[in-house]
Design a protein around this motif. Structure first.
Motif, PDB file in Angstrom:
ATOM      1  N   ARG A 134      20.031 130.827  39.483  1.00 14.45           N
ATOM      2  CA  ARG A 134      18.682 131.365  39.317  1.00 14.45           C
ATOM      3  C   ARG A 134      17.735 130.338  38.716  1.00 14.45           C
ATOM      4  O   ARG A 134      16.585 130.234  39.113  1.00 14.45           O
ATOM      5  N   GLU A 135      18.250 129.589  37.772  1.00 11.99           N
ATOM      6  CA  GLU A 135      17.401 128.567  37.162  1.00 11.99           C
ATOM      7  C   GLU A 135      16.988 127.515  38.181  1.00 11.99           C
ATOM      8  O   GLU A 135      15.829 127.136  38.264  1.00 11.99           O
ATOM      9  N   LEU A 137      16.877 127.831  41.331  1.00 13.99           N
ATOM     10  CA  LEU A 137      16.003 128.441  42.319  1.00 13.99           C
ATOM     11  C   LEU A 137      14.553 128.427  41.816  1.00 13.99           C
ATOM     12  O   LEU A 137      13.637 128.017  42.525  1.00 13.99           O
ATOM     13  N   ALA A 138      14.392 128.844  40.571  1.00 22.16           N
ATOM     14  CA  ALA A 138      13.048 128.871  39.992  1.00 22.16           C
ATOM     15  C   ALA A 138      12.467 127.466  39.950  1.00 22.16           C
ATOM     16  O   ALA A 138      11.288 127.247  40.234  1.00 22.16           O
ATOM     17  N   THR A 142       8.951 126.001  41.775  1.00 25.39           N
ATOM     18  CA  THR A 142       7.851 125.302  41.100  1.00 25.39           C
ATOM     19  C   THR A 142       7.691 123.894  41.660  1.00 25.39           C
ATOM     20  O   THR A 142       6.582 123.391  41.780  1.00 25.39           O
ATOM     21  N   PRO A 148       7.857 131.174  41.119  1.00 21.33           N
ATOM     22  CA  PRO A 148       9.207 131.748  41.224  1.00 21.33           C
ATOM     23  C   PRO A 148       9.192 133.250  41.473  1.00 21.33           C
ATOM     24  O   PRO A 148      10.101 133.777  42.110  1.00 21.33           O
ATOM     25  N   ARG A 149       8.148 133.925  41.014  1.00 20.75           N
ATOM     26  CA  ARG A 149       8.152 135.370  41.237  1.00 20.75           C
ATOM     27  C   ARG A 149       7.958 135.739  42.714  1.00 20.75           C
ATOM     28  O   ARG A 149       8.133 136.879  43.102  1.00 20.75           O
ATOM     29  N   SER A 151       9.911 134.882  44.897  1.00 18.15           N
ATOM     30  CA  SER A 151      11.220 134.787  45.539  1.00 18.15           C
ATOM     31  C   SER A 151      11.650 136.074  46.226  1.00 18.15           C
ATOM     32  O   SER A 151      12.503 136.054  47.091  1.00 18.15           O
TER      33      SER A 151
ATOM     34  N   ALA C   5       9.611 131.363  33.825  1.00 16.59           N
ATOM     35  CA  ALA C   5       9.793 131.503  35.262  1.00 16.59           C
ATOM     36  C   ALA C   5      11.202 131.989  35.562  1.00 16.59           C
ATOM     37  O   ALA C   5      11.411 132.854  36.399  1.00 16.59           O
ATOM     38  N   THR C   6      12.166 131.426  34.836  1.00 17.05           N
ATOM     39  CA  THR C   6      13.554 131.800  35.074  1.00 17.05           C
ATOM     40  C   THR C   6      13.756 133.286  34.828  1.00 17.05           C
ATOM     41  O   THR C   6      14.383 133.975  35.612  1.00 17.05           O
ATOM     42  N   LYS C   8      11.715 135.634  35.056  1.00 11.40           N
ATOM     43  CA  LYS C   8      11.112 136.414  36.138  1.00 11.40           C
ATOM     44  C   LYS C   8      12.063 136.514  37.314  1.00 11.40           C
ATOM     45  O   LYS C   8      12.255 137.562  37.875  1.00 11.40           O
ATOM     46  N   THR C   9      12.673 135.365  37.665  1.00 10.12           N
ATOM     47  CA  THR C   9      13.568 135.388  38.822  1.00 10.12           C
ATOM     48  C   THR C   9      14.772 136.263  38.543  1.00 10.12           C
ATOM     49  O   THR C   9      15.233 136.969  39.422  1.00 10.12           O
TER      50      THR C   9
END
Lengths: 325, 322, 324
Positions: A134-135, A137-138, A142, A148-149, A151, C5-6, C8-9
């Motif tokens: 997840r990290e 991916l975010a 960016t 990231p939201r 996704s 951001a993390t 949020k994901t």
């Protein structure tokens, strides 16, 4: 030049696609998409590959990635011949070489969310899972200028330019060394093209990437590439440094191609010499004998019809395949 | 109209003289094709509707005449060629029939005369071995050759105006150059006025007298080509020109990026400048009212409150030469 | 910024899987009224089948000899058949058989179709040619001939019907899914998955299958109707569910047809039930197909119904505020 500077070396690459016909699917002819080309890409540089439709530039890009079983020749990645590698080794190679597609609409699965699309390579190559996944991916979101939201959104909820960013993020997901960009901006609007070009250049610098940039738009290719290779009908016509492309094109085809691209400045454009080619590009099923360009070439002489010109080094990282140079 | 209306083209005005060439420039969905389709009255209704305005062709308002009269103008006085020649040609008719039919219809020729004229036209647009190719079907022609046939069809009735909607977008550069040279030659030969709709700024620079720059269905700037390229006044025009890589300039020149996304026509604020959300020169006044066209010079108009000349020069976006 | 951001994901990744089914259901109800009607019909059918014992006023084989072939009355809402059995009760019990045959038969059919179509369509070439020639041969044989032959070997019965009818429809209709698979395979995103290095299994199940799923859903619903009808054909020829177990098909064809003039209700009511169910299944299928397609789902999609409403709302809000 030290050989470890070279990331990709292609030697005598040949890719023929059979045309099958009849009930028994017998081969009746070959589409000679790529007909014996050689070039190399240095680590950290961008090699542009230009030419008109049917010249084999896209096929070349796919062959370099090992997506086709090539008919002949060799493709080296960091000194390993990728055509000889199978199984696990091949997967590891795949990880290092990724592809950005032309059409940002067709190349994203409409039933997967942006996050799943970008994350897929990581799952396939088992790079990351859980929180790390997840990290990363975010971070990828960016990196290409998306939030990231986004996704959980589906591809159709993005504009063309944003979709191409998703395509780029997917290619970057497994931290490849080498990316083939297949016409990455030609489906985009002018103002969006510039955004994507600048993004690709920024990423190359930040991540130390090497690109093979395939496109038909000479201005774009020259702008982004360090060196430009011009293809015509499955053959390499000329390879030169981008700075020299406009000032000193040697191959008559390169000259015609350059002159066919109008410069967006009427005053400058009026002063340019115009070379108009006659006729269309012949079919790659039945290319002309000798130099493939000879029927349309204004400088053709007898030898051009009989003998195929070799790609010669004319100095200063400039190669050209023409009898008249 | 229950779901709200989408203003594909909003208050666009331009003119074109006899034998002149005009380019309508803009990105996808900016309304450049729609505006040309309106001239031909080819907007599908419903849902499309021309809400207001006039289209004056040779002193006649095309929006007021009957469909019957319009049919005579279409194809007769005004001709059009499209982006995809392969879909514009009927696949089951030979080239000589396709050309011949429009000749019989509009010029009242009989069949043999029409065929003879079709041959002349094919020769005129530079199709090699025209005699042999008369009875070929469209799929036997390459994309460039198909577009030549389309041009021949457009010219068959000697139109006063030719509208070319992205005529070379799907065609290779070397063939594209051939086609544009052909269109240009025909213009000087027959005095046909030409509207080219394109997003390619290079084509505009090389072949066109005057430019109309559109964004989100609205006119941003218009003027003679040389002036627009040398002294653009609208931030969008400046941004557009600075965002394309140029062959003749050193590669070290940075591309200036127009930030943001293309406009969503449904959500566009109707009383503001359409470019405002992406404009880096915006001032307070831009948030209060919508700019109207302002004169900048001979035939040169732009819709912007800000005098961006100094700023864009200092940023190296425009050359600043007079 | 990165940490935020993390988070949020994390949230978004988790919410996605859980609410998908629920969200789909909500959208079905909101946007597809006909699909919802279909869904309700199917729900009623399922409930009827499951709770038949409680709902039915009489047993399915409970005979009232005094009231043979009686018209609808207070006691027998839809009348009785030639043996004096309550038609309503038999329809209610019959729902059970129809549900089992429809759902199980159609599921078997779709699984067989998918197995054939995905292998044949994805791998193409010689694999495809071999499989498709077999399917061709299969389709050449008269369907009733195959069905009757196998049924006479296996004997009548519910399981036998499922074993025969499921694969039969599966093989015949694999063509439809196969062409969908081939269509999807040509898409660039399949190439993209290959370029990423995804193995064939992942491409098939993650990329191709979801994209042919709408075809599968439609096929499933069409099959469901057809399977139920086929059961009635087999019952008519004496190879169906053995009496006295009530199945709508055999109720229509066996005794219903014989007494059509005397007691039309005997064939009419089960026929009606059958039609309503098949209609419901088809409506639900159409609705699901649209709901399952993310391109038709709101968002920024140009023609998304939800988005239009949202844009309208936004416009109103902006007007109210005085625009920004």
């Amino acid at each position: 030049m030290a050989s470890d500077d070279i990331l990709i070396r292609v030697e005598d690459l040949v890719m023929h696609f059979p045309i099958l016909a009849g009930v028994l699917r017998r081969k009746v002819a070959d589409v000679k998409a790529v007909d014996g080309i050689s070039f190399y890409v240095k680590r950290g540089e961008t090699l542009g590959l230009v030419g008109e439709s049917g010249c084999g530039k896209t096929t070349t890009g796919r062959c370099v990635l090992g997506l086709y079983d090539i008919t002949g020749g060799k493709v080296f990645f960091e000194g390993t011949d990728i055509t000889k590698v199978t199984g696990k080794g091949r997967r590891a190679l795949r990880r290092n070489m990724q592809l950005v597609f032309q059409d940002p609409y067709a190349s994203l699965d409409p039933r997967m969310t942006a996050g799943d699309i970008i994350g897929e390579p990581m799952l396939v190559h088992q790079v990351a899972a859980g929180n790390a996944y997840r990290e990363q991916l975010a971070e990828l979101f960016t990196m290409v200028g998306l939030e990231p939201r986004m996704s959980i959104r589906y591809p159709h909820e993005f504009s063309g330019g944003q979709r191409q960013r998703i395509g780029i993020a997917r290619a970057l997901a497994v931290r490849p060394k080498f990316i083939v960009c297949d016409e990455p901006v030609s489906a985009l609007d002018v103002s969006i093209q510039a955004q994507v070009i600048m993004l690709l250049m920024k990423l190359r610098q930040e991540l130390g990437l090497t690109y093979l940039f395939v496109a038909h738009d000479l201005s774009v290719v020259r702008f982004i590439s360090d060196r430009v290779a011009v293809m015509y009908l499955g053959k390499m016509a000329e390879i030169t440094r981008s700075d020299e492309l406009y000032d000193n094109p040697l191959h008559p085809y390169t000259q015609a191609l350059l002159s066919a691209v109008p410069i967006p400045d009427p005053v400058v454009d009026r002063q340019r010499k115009r070379i108009l080619l006659y006729g269309d590009v012949p079919s790659p099923v039945n290319p002309p004998s000798g130099c493939h360009f000879n029927p349309r070439c204004r400088m053709a002489i007898d030898i051009c019809k009989e003998q195929e010109p070799e790609l010669r080094d004319v100095g200063g990282e400039h190669w050209v395949a023409c009898h008249r140079v | 109209m229950a779901e709200g209306e989408l203003r594909a083209v909003d208050g666009l005005s331009y003119y074109l003289r006899k034998g002149e060439s005009l380019a309508i420039v803009g990105e996808s969905a900016c309304g450049k094709s729609v505006s040309a389709m309106s001239v031909m009255r080819l907007i599908p209704y419903p849902p499309g509707i021309i809400v207001g305005g006039e289209i004056i062709f040779k002193g006649q308002n095309l929006l007021k005449i009957s469909e019957e009269e319009m049919r005579h103008i279409r194809g007769g006085q005004i001709a059009m060629i499209f982006q995809e020649p392969s879909t514009s040609l009927n696949p089951v008719l030979t080239i000589s029939r396709q050309l011949g039919e429009s000749l019989e219809l509009h010029r009242g020729l009989d069949k043999s005369a029409a065929t003879a004229e079709a041959l002349n036209l094919l020769k005129l647009v530079g199709i090699p071995d025209a005699e042999k190719r008369l009875n070929d079907y469209p799929h036997q022609f390459s994309g460039g050759m198909q577009q030549r046939v389309m041009i021949a069809m457009a010219l068959s009735c000697n139109p006063a105006l030719l509208i070319a909607d992205e005529p070379t977008t799907s065609i290779d550069v070397t063939v594209q150059a051939q086609l544009l040279e052909l269109i240009d030659k025909l213009r000087s030969q027959f005095g046909t006025a030409i509207i080219i709709i394109t997003h390619n700024l290079g084509i505009v620079a090389r072949y066109v007298d005057r430019v109309v720059v559109m964004y989100a269905g609205q006119l941003m700037e218009t003027g003679p080509t040389d002036v627009i390229y040398a002294e653009p006044r609208h931030p969008y025009t400046i941004g557009l020109l600075a965002s394309v890589p140029r062959l003749d300039l050193p590669r070290s020149r940075k591309l200036s990026v127009i930030e943001g996304l293309p406009p969503n026509l449904i959500r566009l604020a109707k009383d503001r400048c359409a470019f405002l959300p992406r404009c880096k020169y915006a001032i307070g006044r831009c948030n209060e009212e919508k700019p109207v066209l302002e004169k900048a010079g001979e035939e040169h108009y732009f819709a912007c409150f800000v005098d961006v000349r100094k700023q864009s020069e200092s940023e190296g976006l425009t050359s600043g030469k007079r | 910024m990165a940490a935020e951001a993390t988070n949020k994901t994390v949230i978004s990744v988790e919410t996605k899987g859980r609410s998908l089914l629920l969200e789909m259901l909500v959208r079905l109800v909101k946007e597809k009224p006909l699909g919802t009607v279909g869904g309700v019909i199917i729900l009623i059918l399922f409930l009827t089948g499951i709770f038949a014992n409680w709902i039915a006023p009489y047993g399915y084989n409970e005979m009232t000899s005094a009231a043979r072939l009686s018209p609808p009355s207070q006691h027998f809402l839809l009348g009785t058949d030639h043996l004096g059995r309550d038609i309503l009760s038999r329809i209610i019990y019959g729902a059970r058989i129809s549900v089992i045959i429809g759902v199980v038969g159609s599921t078997i059919a779709v699984i067989v179709s998918l197995a054939i179509a995905l292998t044949s369509g994805y791998f193409g070439g010689k694999v495809d040619a071999a499989i498709q020639r077999f399917v061709d041969a299969w389709m050449c044989m008269p369907s009733l001939f195959i069905l009757l032959t196998v049924m006479s070997i296996l004997g009548p019965g519910l399981i036998q019907i499922l074993i025969v009818v499921g694969p039969f429809f599966g093989i015949t209709q694999s063509r439809i899914i196969r062409s969908a698979v081939i269509g999807v395979k040509e898409n660039m995103y399949v190439d993209a998955a290959r370029a990423v290095g995804a193995p064939a299994s992942r491409i098939i199940f993650r990329h191709i299958f979801p994209n042919v799923f709408s075809t599968v859903i439609v096929l499933f619903t069409v099959n469901m109707g057809a399977v139920i009808l086929t059961e009635s054909t087999l019952s008519f020829l004496g190879f169906g569910i053995p009496p006295p177990t009530p199945a709508w098909g055999s109720m229509i064809s066996e005794s219903g047809a014989r007494f059509l003039l005397l007691a039309p209700g005997m064939a009419f009511w089960p026929g009606m039930a059958l039609s309503i169910v098949v209609y419901g299944v088809n409506m639900l299928g159409d609705g699901l197909r649209d709901v399952l397609d993310p391109r038709l789902r709101g968002g920024l999609g140009r023609f998304g119904g939800v988005e239009k409403k949202r844009a309208k709302r936004r416009e109103k809000a902006e007007k109210a505020q005085g625009s920004v």
